[in-house]
Scaffold this motif. Structure first.
Motif, PDB file in Angstrom:
ATOM      1  N   GLU A   2      57.402  36.931  28.548  1.00 22.44           N
ATOM      2  CA  GLU A   2      57.579  35.682  27.807  1.00 22.44           C
ATOM      3  C   GLU A   2      56.488  34.682  28.172  1.00 22.44           C
ATOM      4  O   GLU A   2      56.080  33.858  27.354  1.00 22.44           O
ATOM      5  N   GLN A   3      56.059  34.718  29.421  1.00 25.95           N
ATOM      6  CA  GLN A   3      55.059  33.748  29.869  1.00 25.95           C
ATOM      7  C   GLN A   3      53.673  33.993  29.268  1.00 25.95           C
ATOM      8  O   GLN A   3      52.797  33.132  29.340  1.00 25.95           O
ATOM      9  N   ILE A   4      53.494  35.190  28.675  1.00 32.96           N
ATOM     10  CA  ILE A   4      52.230  35.476  28.002  1.00 32.96           C
ATOM     11  C   ILE A   4      52.016  34.441  26.884  1.00 32.96           C
ATOM     12  O   ILE A   4      50.909  33.980  26.641  1.00 32.96           O
ATOM     13  N   ILE A   5      53.119  34.067  26.239  1.00 33.29           N
ATOM     14  CA  ILE A   5      53.045  33.071  25.166  1.00 33.29           C
ATOM     15  C   ILE A   5      52.567  31.730  25.733  1.00 33.29           C
ATOM     16  O   ILE A   5      51.680  31.074  25.178  1.00 33.29           O
ATOM     17  N   ASP A   6      53.147  31.361  26.838  1.00 32.84           N
ATOM     18  CA  ASP A   6      52.757  30.102  27.467  1.00 32.84           C
ATOM     19  C   ASP A   6      51.295  30.139  27.902  1.00 32.84           C
ATOM     20  O   ASP A   6      50.566  29.158  27.806  1.00 32.84           O
ATOM     21  N   MET A   7      50.903  31.293  28.379  1.00 32.86           N
ATOM     22  CA  MET A   7      49.504  31.443  28.787  1.00 32.86           C
ATOM     23  C   MET A   7      48.584  31.190  27.582  1.00 32.86           C
ATOM     24  O   MET A   7      47.598  30.459  27.695  1.00 32.86           O
ATOM     25  N   LYS A   8      48.944  31.801  26.451  1.00 25.70           N
ATOM     26  CA  LYS A   8      48.150  31.606  25.232  1.00 25.70           C
ATOM     27  C   LYS A   8      48.135  30.126  24.845  1.00 25.70           C
ATOM     28  O   LYS A   8      47.131  29.582  24.406  1.00 25.70           O
ATOM     29  N   GLY A   9      49.304  29.485  25.006  1.00 26.49           N
ATOM     30  CA  GLY A   9      49.399  28.073  24.669  1.00 26.49           C
ATOM     31  C   GLY A   9      48.416  27.249  25.471  1.00 26.49           C
ATOM     32  O   GLY A   9      47.771  26.344  24.947  1.00 26.49           O
ATOM     33  N   LEU A  10      48.282  27.592  26.747  1.00 29.72           N
ATOM     34  CA  LEU A  10      47.386  26.818  27.601  1.00 29.72           C
ATOM     35  C   LEU A  10      45.921  27.197  27.438  1.00 29.72           C
ATOM     36  O   LEU A  10      45.046  26.333  27.358  1.00 29.72           O
ATOM     37  N   MET A  11      45.655  28.451  27.398  1.00 26.95           N
ATOM     38  CA  MET A  11      44.240  28.894  27.359  1.00 26.95           C
ATOM     39  C   MET A  11      43.712  29.108  25.939  1.00 26.95           C
ATOM     40  O   MET A  11      42.511  29.162  25.720  1.00 26.95           O
ATOM     41  N   GLY A  12      44.639  29.251  24.978  1.00 26.73           N
ATOM     42  CA  GLY A  12      44.195  29.487  23.594  1.00 26.73           C
ATOM     43  C   GLY A  12      43.772  30.931  23.374  1.00 26.73           C
ATOM     44  O   GLY A  12      43.896  31.778  24.268  1.00 26.73           O
ATOM     45  N   ASP A  13      43.304  31.211  22.180  1.00 25.51           N
ATOM     46  CA  ASP A  13      42.833  32.561  21.843  1.00 25.51           C
ATOM     47  C   ASP A  13      41.736  32.433  20.791  1.00 25.51           C
ATOM     48  O   ASP A  13      41.998  32.063  19.644  1.00 25.51           O
ATOM     49  N   VAL A  45      56.108  49.847  20.991  1.00 28.68           N
ATOM     50  CA  VAL A  45      55.264  49.106  20.059  1.00 28.68           C
ATOM     51  C   VAL A  45      53.830  49.535  20.298  1.00 28.68           C
ATOM     52  O   VAL A  45      53.409  49.661  21.454  1.00 28.68           O
ATOM     53  N   ILE A  46      53.073  49.795  19.224  1.00 37.62           N
ATOM     54  CA  ILE A  46      51.678  50.204  19.409  1.00 37.62           C
ATOM     55  C   ILE A  46      50.763  49.292  18.607  1.00 37.62           C
ATOM     56  O   ILE A  46      50.942  49.100  17.401  1.00 37.62           O
ATOM     57  N   SER A  47      49.781  48.747  19.289  1.00 32.88           N
ATOM     58  CA  SER A  47      48.856  47.822  18.652  1.00 32.88           C
ATOM     59  C   SER A  47      47.543  47.799  19.420  1.00 32.88           C
ATOM     60  O   SER A  47      47.455  48.344  20.525  1.00 32.88           O
ATOM     61  N   GLY A  48      46.572  47.170  18.830  1.00 30.26           N
ATOM     62  CA  GLY A  48      45.308  46.976  19.542  1.00 30.26           C
ATOM     63  C   GLY A  48      45.211  45.548  20.045  1.00 30.26           C
ATOM     64  O   GLY A  48      44.218  45.149  20.636  1.00 30.26           O
ATOM     65  N   ASP A  49      46.265  44.786  19.825  1.00 32.84           N
ATOM     66  CA  ASP A  49      46.246  43.356  20.100  1.00 32.84           C
ATOM     67  C   ASP A  49      47.114  43.036  21.311  1.00 32.84           C
ATOM     68  O   ASP A  49      48.333  43.250  21.285  1.00 32.84           O
ATOM     69  N   LYS A  50      46.509  42.486  22.343  1.00 33.21           N
ATOM     70  CA  LYS A  50      47.225  42.230  23.610  1.00 33.21           C
ATOM     71  C   LYS A  50      48.345  41.205  23.460  1.00 33.21           C
ATOM     72  O   LYS A  50      49.249  41.148  24.300  1.00 33.21           O
ATOM     73  N   GLY A  88      49.717  48.089  11.907  1.00 35.10           N
ATOM     74  CA  GLY A  88      48.762  48.790  11.040  1.00 35.10           C
ATOM     75  C   GLY A  88      47.374  48.185  11.014  1.00 35.10           C
ATOM     76  O   GLY A  88      46.385  48.879  11.272  1.00 35.10           O
ATOM     77  N   ASN A  89      47.287  46.885  10.742  1.00 37.39           N
ATOM     78  CA  ASN A  89      45.967  46.264  10.632  1.00 37.39           C
ATOM     79  C   ASN A  89      45.185  46.363  11.933  1.00 37.39           C
ATOM     80  O   ASN A  89      44.008  46.722  11.947  1.00 37.39           O
ATOM     81  N   SER A  90      45.877  46.035  13.013  1.00 34.34           N
ATOM     82  CA  SER A  90      45.204  46.019  14.294  1.00 34.34           C
ATOM     83  C   SER A  90      44.677  47.408  14.655  1.00 34.34           C
ATOM     84  O   SER A  90      43.551  47.555  15.112  1.00 34.34           O
ATOM     85  N   LEU A  91      45.490  48.433  14.401  1.00 36.29           N
ATOM     86  CA  LEU A  91      45.060  49.792  14.747  1.00 36.29           C
ATOM     87  C   LEU A  91      43.928  50.263  13.837  1.00 36.29           C
ATOM     88  O   LEU A  91      43.001  50.943  14.285  1.00 36.29           O
ATOM     89  N   ILE A 107      48.999  49.192  24.206  1.00 30.80           N
ATOM     90  CA  ILE A 107      47.791  48.594  23.656  1.00 30.80           C
ATOM     91  C   ILE A 107      46.644  49.587  23.813  1.00 30.80           C
ATOM     92  O   ILE A 107      46.438  50.148  24.891  1.00 30.80           O
ATOM     93  N   THR A 108      45.916  49.826  22.703  1.00 29.81           N
ATOM     94  CA  THR A 108      44.813  50.786  22.775  1.00 29.81           C
ATOM     95  C   THR A 108      43.724  50.230  23.677  1.00 29.81           C
ATOM     96  O   THR A 108      43.417  49.044  23.648  1.00 29.81           O
ATOM     97  N   ARG A 109      43.188  51.121  24.483  1.00 29.83           N
ATOM     98  CA  ARG A 109      42.075  50.711  25.336  1.00 29.83           C
ATOM     99  C   ARG A 109      40.794  51.083  24.627  1.00 29.83           C
ATOM    100  O   ARG A 109      40.739  51.133  23.412  1.00 29.83           O
TER     101      ARG A 109
END
Length: 875
Positions: A175-186, A131-136, A11-14, A150-152
């Motif tokens: 699952e590796q998206i999480i690891d990617m975030k861990g390394l590169m941050g957000d 799942v629908i969100s604006g958040d990758k 909800g919030n993201s959309l 994800i909304t474009r």
DNA sequence: CTAGACACGC
DNA sequence: GACGTACGTGTCTAGT
């Protein structure tokens, strides 16, 4: 049981996405609506595309979450939610309630965690989840059973992430998206990650080591000294960042998938909310979703000889296809019938021959729906078929819903409802010199599409009118009036060719004489009708002072010439030439061209055109036949009864607009003036100049008359200054004095403008509407115009309501009394009839009776009538 | 073929 | 203080 399909929305993201994707819209109450609107558009789209069985919108709860215990700067540095967005959340929630979509929030958890937990549960139960969100970030949830959308760019443009798609895009598993975030941050969530590691490096590392943990286990194998050092220095940060980025799929969510059943929306509630928010486009799409363009493109409409029995039912759309707009003379190509399922086309000659069809068309109890019933009935009459039982007219319905939309044909009306797939008449027939009728199959499809659109749009259009409390105006006033106007048009008014020719000869002679004089005085011949040439002669050759300019040169308009009349004799001649020239070209030559072989003129009343609710008349315009100047008035001698020995009879409302103003404003002095039966202009003058009626001079009365005129037509101080030839300041003061003398009028004018500002439109007594979007414009011109319109339209429009109602009552009365008299013309506040001489006395009684009782106001309506051998003589 | 100027009515 | 000023239709000219 069919497979469950679970739709989980962030909800919030959309809401944020919608808010920033759309310009800041407001409804007529000044409430911001863009996020609600975007949310609604997106909902409509995904409901249609996904057809879920279960649904939930997850919301973030509160400011702090369990993640803040790990890292208190989590989501730090974020901009505060703009108040323009905050105020919209309650509307979104209310709207979701109307959709009957479950909403859920969980203290100290984010929407992501709720969605993650439920998506896992759904997968466990073997359901399909979207799942629908604006958040990758949510893409980490993608799996064989879970698709993440994800909304474009906008809000309805969506990118679907399946595990394959994630792999394609990043070369990683979800699952590796999480690891990617861990390394590169957000940066948006203020997750730190490892400094110096961006998306490229993170992906490279994960391809080699699989996970953040893997990276540190094999840290010795990391290539690049700098990178290795950075990773080693920030191991804690990396592990914490991964933890922060991980969606908790085991959060203590209390709802179960089984609780999320989506029963479908409460459309009535949604309509209410959308109406409150002015979501016009969405409202129109709701009941009549536009068919896909391909569907209309592939539209089939067989050409049949006979109407199928299945279509001779109650509630079927008909469309008379003509070769042009002028339905009194255009070639009738045929008739399309549609019930929204089956559509057929019948050639004109076959319509004539189909007795079952004719019987159906004439059956009052079986409703026919159409666009422009007046034209349809006229065409059918020409085919020898008397139709009855018109139950719907899309043209009139659209016009009542909003008169500002220019409605030319069914295609343009359908477009208002989001139907873009119907080609315009122009696209089918071409225009100008290239206009031609295509093959019958093509005509059939074109006509068929229009009938189909009517069948499909009837419900939506009527719902809209009902919601706006305009259904009665449409159904009881405009729809029956259409048939009456049709009768009047078909009846026509007899025009005597010889009278016109005679007046024409006289005019031609005079014109030639004036022309000679002008040339003589000017010392040269030139085209007097050319303002350019005339300007050169007057202002350059003869040296007269150019008082006013136009875009293209000197103005030679009548008011300018009046001011120059004393300075040169040529000016009087030119004024007279113009006047007589107008009479000759427009009224003599023009009318002669319009006389049909039956010796009559058949005008067309435009019933869905003016912004105020008045009618207009074309081909020819019979609402502007000269009357003020005797020379022109003589034209009316040519309008005579169509039967030997009959009489013309005319009745007009006296001061109808000012009486309406008295009623609507409730101004005591104005009401009293009418109750006293006073000469309204003299009374106004007395009140404004503070003198007794006996002391009112002709100049005072003239001035008061101009102000009354101005009030009725909504003119400005400038307009009044022009008509009285005074300064704008004087005119302004004059209006002020008027409004002081009539405080009720002033209060009414203010309330009209306030109403327009509040609702976005003004209304007449019978609920006719005019929308005034410019009322809030920052442009002074546009705003002022809208304000004057707000004051004037309820008055002029109510007067139009009244005479329309009178026409319906009059038609019934003539029928009931069994009179031969026929109503022929309407000129805004006047009705013209023809009748046998013995009926004149009856009409003298019943016509004013009916007109005066059309609507009951706090002041009496007054009608004056007269009869004579021609229209000229009805004075 | 269209836009502008003008003039007619309410 | 600006700004361009009721709603319509039809005819004519002068541009493209």
């Amino acid at each position: 049981m069919t497979k469950r399909k679970v739709l989980l929305l962030d909800g919030n993201s959309l809401a944020y996405r919608a808010f920033f994707a759309l310009p800041l819209l407001t409804n007529d109450q000044g409430v911001h609506t863009n996020a609600v609107y975007g949310f609604a558009m997106m909902l409509q789209k995904i409901l249609e595309e996904e057809k879920p069985t279960h649904m939930l919108v997850a919301w973030d709860a509160g400011k702090t979450t369990f993640r803040h215990e790990t890292f208190k700067e989590y989501k730090g540095g974020r901009q505060k939610t703009p108040p323009e967005l905050s105020e919209q959340f309650p509307y979104i929630r209310k709207m979701l309630d109307a959709y009957k979509i479950r909403q859920y929030e969980l203290n100290s958890y984010e929407a992501d965690d709720i969605i993650g937990t439920l998506s896992r549960e759904a997968a466990h139960e073997g359901a399909e989840t979207v799942v629908i969100s604006g958040d990758k970030d949510l893409t980490q949830l993608a799996s064989g059973d879970v698709t993440v959308c994800i909304t474009r760019k906008g809000i309805t443009d969506i990118e679907r992430y399946t595990p394959d798609h994630v792999m394609e895009k990043y070369g990683l598993t979800p699952e590796q998206i999480i690891d990617m975030k861990g390394l590169m941050g957000d940066s948006s969530d203020n997750i730190p990650g490892v400094p110096g590691v961006g998306e490229k490096t993170a992906i490279k590392l994960l391809k080699q080591f699989g996970t953040v943990e893997g990276v540190y286990e094999g840290i010795g194998e990391v290539s690049g000294k700098k990178l290795k050092e950075k990773l080693e220095e920030n191991e804690e940060l990396a592990r914490m960042s991964k933890q922060l980025a991980t969606i908790d799929t085991g959060s203590p969510v209390e709802v179960k998938i089984g609780d999320l059943q989506y029963p479908g929306p409460d459309t009535d509630e949604i309509v209410k909310i959308w109406q409150e928010l002015n979501f016009k486009t969405l409202l129109e799409k709701l009941d009549a979703p536009a068919p896909a363009e391909e569907e209309l493109a592939a539209f089939e409409c067989p050409v049949t000889e006979h109407a199928p029995e299945s279509l001779l039912a109650d509630g079927v759309a008909i469309h008379l296809e003509l070769s042009g707009e002028q339905y009194h003379t255009a070639e009738i190509l045929g008739l399309a019938l549609s019930d929204g399922e089956e559509t057929v086309f019948i050639r004109a000659e076959d319509v004539k021959a189909d007795e079952r069809l004719a019987e159906w068309l004439g059956d009052e109890s079986r409703a026919k729906w159409c666009t422009d019933s007046k034209a349809a009935l006229a065409a059918l009459t020409r085919l020898g078929v008397e139709a009855d039982g018109i139950g719907f007219d899309l043209l009139l319905a659209s016009y009542i819903a909003n008169p500002s939309v220019s409605l030319t044909d069914t295609a343009s009306i359908a477009k208002e409802f989001g139907w873009t797939g119907i080609p315009s008449d122009e696209a089918v027939y071409g225009k100008g010199a290239r206009k031609a009728v295509p093959a019958v199959e093509d005509v059939a499809v074109h006509a068929g599409r229009k009938a189909y659109a009517v069948a499909k749009l009837k419900e939506t259009a009527e719902e809209k009118l009902k919601a706006n409390e305009q259904f009665e105006l449409y159904r009881q006033l405009e729809l029956p009036l259409a048939s009456i106007l049709g009768k009047m048009e078909a009846q026509g008014v007899k025009a005597d060719r010889d009278t016109l020719l005679h007046i024409g000869e006289d005019l031609s002679g005079k014109l030639a004489a004036i022309e000679r004089e002008i040339y003589e005085v000017a010392g040269e011949t030139f085209n007097i009708n050319s303002t350019k040439q005339l300007g050169t002669v007057l202002f350059e050759k003869l040296g007269l002072p150019p008082i006013k300019k136009t875009k293209t040169g000197y103005s030679t308009a009548a008011d300018v010439l009046e001011k120059l009349a004393d300075r040169h004799e040529i000016v009087r001649h030119i004024l007279e030439y113009r006047q007589l020239g107008k009479l000759n070209s427009t009224y003599i030559e023009g009318l002669l061209k319009e006389i049909h072989p039956d010796g009559k003129i058949h005008t067309y009343y435009q019933q869905a055109l003016t912004q105020t609710g008045r009618l207009s008349s074309t081909s020819p315009n019979l609402q502007n036949i000269p009357v003020r100047i005797e020379e022109g008035r003589k034209i009316r001698k040519a309008f005579i009864p169509s039967e030997p020995g009959w009489m013309m009879f005319a009745a007009d409302y006296s001061q109808i607009e000012l009486r309406v103003l008295a009623h609507m404003s409730g101004d005591e002095r104005l009401i009293q003036a009418f109750l006293d039966g006073a000469d309204i202009h003299t009374r106004t003058a007395g009140d404004v100049f503070h003198v007794s009626p006996e002391e009112v001079t002709s100049d005072m009365r003239r001035a008061a008359k101009a102000v009354n005129f101005g009030i009725v037509y909504g003119i400005s101080d400038y307009g009044l200054s022009q008509s009285l030839n005074i300064t704008r300041k004087e005119a302004g003061e004059f209006i002020d004095r008027y409004l002081k003398s009539f405080p009720g009028v002033k209060a009414y004018m203010d309330s009209s403008v306030a109403e327009a500002r509040k609702c976005g439109y003004v209304t007449t007594l019978l609920n006719r509407r005019r929308y005034l979007p410019d009322i809030t414009s920052s442009n002074f011109n546009l705003r002022s115009f809208a304000e004057r319109t707000a004051m004037n339209t309820p008055i002029q429009g109510t007067a139009a309501d009244i005479i329309k109602k009178a026409m319906i009552m009059m038609d019934e009365r003539l029928e009931k009394e069994g009179l031969k008299a026929r109503m022929l013309l309407q000129v805004h506040d006047e009705l013209i009839f023809e009748c046998p001489p013995e009926e004149v006395a009856v009409l003298e009684k019943i016509v004013p009776d009916v007109m005066e009782s059309a609507l009951s106001l706090t002041v009496p309506l007054k009608v004056e009538s007269a009869s004579g051998a021609s229209w000229y003589d009805t004075k």
